[in-house]
Design an enzyme around this catalytic site. Structure first.
Site, PDB file in Angstrom:
ATOM      1  N   ASN A 159      -3.652   8.571   4.783  1.00 26.24           N
ATOM      2  CA  ASN A 159      -2.412   8.082   5.453  1.00 26.24           C
ATOM      3  C   ASN A 159      -2.216   8.186   6.792  1.00 26.24           C
ATOM      4  O   ASN A 159      -1.985   7.270   7.327  1.00 26.24           O
ATOM      5  CB  ASN A 159      -1.091   8.580   4.643  1.00 26.24           C
ATOM      6  CG  ASN A 159      -0.799   8.279   3.203  1.00 26.24           C
ATOM      7  OD1 ASN A 159      -1.008   7.111   2.896  1.00 26.24           O
ATOM      8  ND2 ASN A 159      -0.243   9.304   2.539  1.00 26.24           N
ATOM      9  N   HIS A 184       0.698   4.367  -2.489  1.00 23.41           N
ATOM     10  CA  HIS A 184       0.359   5.729  -1.807  1.00 23.41           C
ATOM     11  C   HIS A 184       1.568   6.483  -2.369  1.00 23.41           C
ATOM     12  O   HIS A 184       1.347   7.938  -2.304  1.00 23.41           O
ATOM     13  CB  HIS A 184       0.291   5.736  -0.324  1.00 23.41           C
ATOM     14  CG  HIS A 184      -1.264   5.451  -0.111  1.00 23.41           C
ATOM     15  ND1 HIS A 184      -1.915   5.670   1.165  1.00 23.41           N
ATOM     16  CD2 HIS A 184      -2.329   4.662  -0.927  1.00 23.41           C
ATOM     17  CE1 HIS A 184      -3.254   5.219   0.796  1.00 23.41           C
ATOM     18  NE2 HIS A 184      -3.530   4.630  -0.166  1.00 23.41           N
ATOM     19  N   ASP A 185       2.821   6.035  -2.398  1.00 25.03           N
ATOM     20  CA  ASP A 185       4.063   7.030  -3.064  1.00 25.03           C
ATOM     21  C   ASP A 185       3.591   7.394  -4.461  1.00 25.03           C
ATOM     22  O   ASP A 185       3.708   8.595  -4.570  1.00 25.03           O
ATOM     23  CB  ASP A 185       5.204   6.182  -2.599  1.00 25.03           C
ATOM     24  CG  ASP A 185       6.292   6.974  -3.012  1.00 25.03           C
ATOM     25  OD1 ASP A 185       6.431   8.292  -2.965  1.00 25.03           O
ATOM     26  OD2 ASP A 185       7.357   6.626  -3.405  1.00 25.03           O
ATOM     27  N   ARG A 193       0.686  -1.228   0.069  1.00 24.23           N
ATOM     28  CA  ARG A 193       0.020   0.071   0.036  1.00 24.23           C
ATOM     29  C   ARG A 193       0.837   1.165   0.167  1.00 24.23           C
ATOM     30  O   ARG A 193       0.676   2.304  -0.596  1.00 24.23           O
ATOM     31  CB  ARG A 193      -0.789  -0.056   1.172  1.00 24.23           C
ATOM     32  CG  ARG A 193      -1.835   1.363   1.266  1.00 24.23           C
ATOM     33  CD  ARG A 193      -2.929   0.856   2.524  1.00 24.23           C
ATOM     34  NE  ARG A 193      -3.870   2.047   2.531  1.00 24.23           N
ATOM     35  CZ  ARG A 193      -3.882   2.950   3.183  1.00 24.23           C
ATOM     36  NH1 ARG A 193      -3.083   2.955   4.244  1.00 24.23           N
ATOM     37  NH2 ARG A 193      -5.050   3.715   3.335  1.00 24.23           N
ATOM     38  N   HIS A 226      -5.959  -6.164  -2.607  1.00 23.40           N
ATOM     39  CA  HIS A 226      -7.074  -6.433  -1.282  1.00 23.40           C
ATOM     40  C   HIS A 226      -7.245  -7.855  -1.020  1.00 23.40           C
ATOM     41  O   HIS A 226      -8.101  -8.297  -0.273  1.00 23.40           O
ATOM     42  CB  HIS A 226      -8.135  -5.733  -1.459  1.00 23.40           C
ATOM     43  CG  HIS A 226      -7.958  -4.169  -1.313  1.00 23.40           C
ATOM     44  ND1 HIS A 226      -8.932  -3.181  -1.426  1.00 23.40           N
ATOM     45  CD2 HIS A 226      -6.978  -3.598  -0.808  1.00 23.40           C
ATOM     46  CE1 HIS A 226      -8.410  -2.130  -0.973  1.00 23.40           C
ATOM     47  NE2 HIS A 226      -7.195  -1.972  -0.685  1.00 23.40           N
ATOM     48  N   ASP A 229      -3.580 -14.293  -3.662  1.00 17.76           N
ATOM     49  CA  ASP A 229      -4.419 -15.354  -4.520  1.00 17.76           C
ATOM     50  C   ASP A 229      -5.351 -14.402  -5.473  1.00 17.76           C
ATOM     51  O   ASP A 229      -5.416 -13.219  -5.272  1.00 17.76           O
ATOM     52  CB  ASP A 229      -4.600 -16.705  -3.859  1.00 17.76           C
ATOM     53  CG  ASP A 229      -5.859 -16.344  -3.082  1.00 17.76           C
ATOM     54  OD1 ASP A 229      -6.388 -15.239  -3.022  1.00 17.76           O
ATOM     55  OD2 ASP A 229      -6.345 -17.164  -2.352  1.00 17.76           O
ATOM     56  N   VAL A 235       1.056  10.096  -5.609  1.00 21.55           N
ATOM     57  CA  VAL A 235       1.247  11.399  -5.285  1.00 21.55           C
ATOM     58  C   VAL A 235       2.418  12.003  -5.772  1.00 21.55           C
ATOM     59  O   VAL A 235       3.475  11.578  -5.323  1.00 21.55           O
ATOM     60  CB  VAL A 235       1.159  11.590  -3.956  1.00 21.55           C
ATOM     61  CG1 VAL A 235       1.017  13.002  -3.537  1.00 21.55           C
ATOM     62  CG2 VAL A 235      -0.294  10.835  -3.299  1.00 21.55           C
TER      63      VAL A 235
END
Ligand SMILES: *[C@@H]1O[C@H](CO)[C@@H](O)[C@H](O)[C@H]1NC(C)=O
Ligand SMILES: *[C@@H]1O[C@H](CO)[C@@H](O)[C@H](O)[C@H]1NC(C)=O
Ligand SMILES: *[C@@H]1O[C@H](CO)[C@@H](O)[C@H](O)[C@H]1NC(C)=O
Ligand SMILES: *[C@@H]1O[C@H](CO)[C@@H](O)[C@H](O)[C@H]1NC(C)=O
Length: 324
Positions: free
Chosen positions: A93, A68-69, A64, A192, A252, A72
Site C-alpha cells: 500500500n 486491499h481492505d 483496489r 486489471h 471489459d 486484511v
C-alpha cells in the site's frame, strides 16, 4: 380439521428449509440503511462520478482499496486508518494505495446527510461497485451493514496482500486463506482491465527475468520492446503504464484477451494463462464477456463478505482515517 403442519415429514421439510435459509443468509443486507440513510446510494454515486470525471484512474484505485481492505482482517476499513504502523504503510500500500481523499469526500457528503450512521467499510464497498459500473462494468446490489475496525495491522497486511511477483499457487493460497477460490482469483484479477501500474511492479520481466539473462519469454515481443523503452533500467520507477493498453479506462474482458496474446502486464497477470489451474478460465473469459461479468459480480459480493464486523462489533467511524 388437522392442518398439514402436523404431518411429520412436512414439519421436517419446513425445518430444513428454515435451517438452510438461516445458514446461507448473509449477515449483511442490501437494505441496511434504507430507513437510517435513504439517499446513501445516490450520494456515493454522485461523489464517485465526480471523482472519476476528474481523474479516470480513480476508478481502479477505489476498486483496489476495497480489495486491499477485505484481504486484511476482513472488510472493516482498516486500510484507511492513518497510524504509521497500520496497513496503509505496508509494502503493498505504501506509495501505491490511492483514493483516500476521495473517500474522505464521500464520507463527508454522507455524514452531512445522515451523521454517525454509515460505516467507512460500507462506503468503500459502494464506491468500488460504482467505480466498476461507471467504467462500463457490471453492477450488483452491495450488501451493507459492515462496521469499522479499530485495529490496522501492518504485519498482517504484509503477509495477506498479494504482490506482482508471486506464483499462481502463492496467490491461490492467499485467496484460500480468506475463503476465495480459483474462480474468484481469476475473475477478480480481471479488475486489471482498468488502471495503471508503476514500472517497478513489472520491470523485473523486461531485461533479466529471474536471473535468466533474458526478458520473460511469455511477454509478447512488440509489447516487450515498448515496455523496455518506457521503463529502461535505472529509469523513473514511478512512471505508470496501462494494464490494458487496448482500453485503459473501460471495464471489459480485454484483460483476458491480452493474457491469451501474451500481453499481460504483471508477472502475476500473465501466469494466470500458463498455470494449469487457471488457463481454461482465462480462455473462457476472453471469449465470453458476460461470463466474466457474471463471475466478477459474484466474486465481488463474496469478497465483500470477508469477515465483516456486524452488530455491536467495531464502530461507526466519524472520520475514516482515525478510530473514534
Ligand atoms: C513508506 O514510504 C515512505 C516514503 O517513501 C518511506 O519514508 C517509509 O519508510 C515507508 N514506510 C514503510 C513502513 O515502509
Ligand atoms: C499483528 O498481527 C501479527 C500476526 O499477523 C501479530 O503477531 C501481532 O501481534 C499483531 N500486532 C498487533 C499490534 O496487534
Ligand atoms: C468458487 O466458488 C463459487 C461459489 O462461491 C463456485 O460457484 C465456483 O464453482 C467455485 N470455483 C471453484 C474453482 O471451485
Ligand atoms: C542476470 O541476473 C543474474 C542473477 O542476478 C546475474 O548473475 C546475471 O549476470 C544477469 N545477466 C545479465 C545479462 O545481466
Amino acid at each position: 380439521m388437522k392442518t398439514s403442519i402436523t404431518n411429520p415429514s412436512l414439519v421436517v421439510a419446513l425445518l430444513l428449509v428454515l435451517l438452510l435459509t438461516v445458514s446461507v443468509k448473509s449477515q449483511l443486507t442490501s437494505d441496511f440503511y434504507d430507513t437510517t440513510c435513504p439517499n446513501l446510494l445516490q450520494i456515493v454515486r454522485r461523489e464517485v462520478r465526480n471523482a472519476i470525471k476528474f481523474e479516470m484512474r480513480m476508478a481502479a484505485s477505489l476498486l483496489r482499496l476495497h480489495f486491499h481492505d477485505c484481504l486484511v482482517d476482513g472488510c472493516d476499513a482498516s486500510v484507511l486508518l492513518d497510524n504509521t504502523d497500520g496497513e496503509k504503510f505496508g509494502f503493498a500500500n505504501n506509495n501505491s494505495a490511492r483514493g483516500f481523499e476521495v473517500l474522505d469526500g464521500v464520507k463527508n457528503a454522507v455524514e452531512r446527510a445522515c451523521s454517525g450512521v454509515v460505516s467507512c467499510a460500507d462506503i468503500i464497498a459502494i464506491s468500488a461497485r460504482d467505480a466498476v459500473f461507471l467504467s462500463g462494468g457490471p453492477s450488483w446490489k452491495v450488501l451493507l451493514g459492515r462496521r469499522d475496525g479499530r485495529v490496522s495491522n501492518q504485519t498482517t497486511a504484509n503477509s495477506a496482500l498479494t504482490t506482482p511477483f508471486e506464483t499462481v499457487d502463492q496467490l491461490t493460497a492467499k485467496f484460500t486463506a480468506v475463503g476465495l477460490n480459483t474462480t474468484d482469483l481469476v475473475s477478480l484479477s480481471g479488475a486489471h482491465t482498468i488502471g495503471l501500474a508503476k514500472c517497478s511492479s513489472f520491470s523485473q520481466r523486461l531485461f533479466n527475468f529471474s536471473g535468466t539473462g533474458a526478458p520473460d519469454r511469455t511477454l509478447e515481443s512488440e509489447m516487450l520492446s515498448d515496455l523496455q523503452s518506457q521503463c529502461p533500467t535505472n529509469g523513473d520507477t514511478e512512471k505508470t503504464v496501462a494494464f490494458d493498453r487496448n482500453s485503459v479506462d473501460l471495464f471489459d474482458n480485454h484483460y483476458f484477451k491480452n493474457l491469451v496474446n501474451g500481453r499481460g502486464l504483471l508477472q502475476t497477470d500473465q501466469e494466470l494463462f500458463s498455470a494449469t489451474t487457471t488457463t481454461s478460465l482465462v480462455q473462457s473469459y476472453s471469449e465470453d464477456k458476460n461470463l466474466f461479468f457474471n463471475d466478477f459480480r459474484n466474486s465481488m459480493i463474496k469478497m465483500g463478505n470477508i469477515s465483516p464486523l456486524t452488530g455491536s462489533q467495531g464502530e461507526i467511524r466519524k472520520n475514516c482515517r482515525a478510530i473514534n
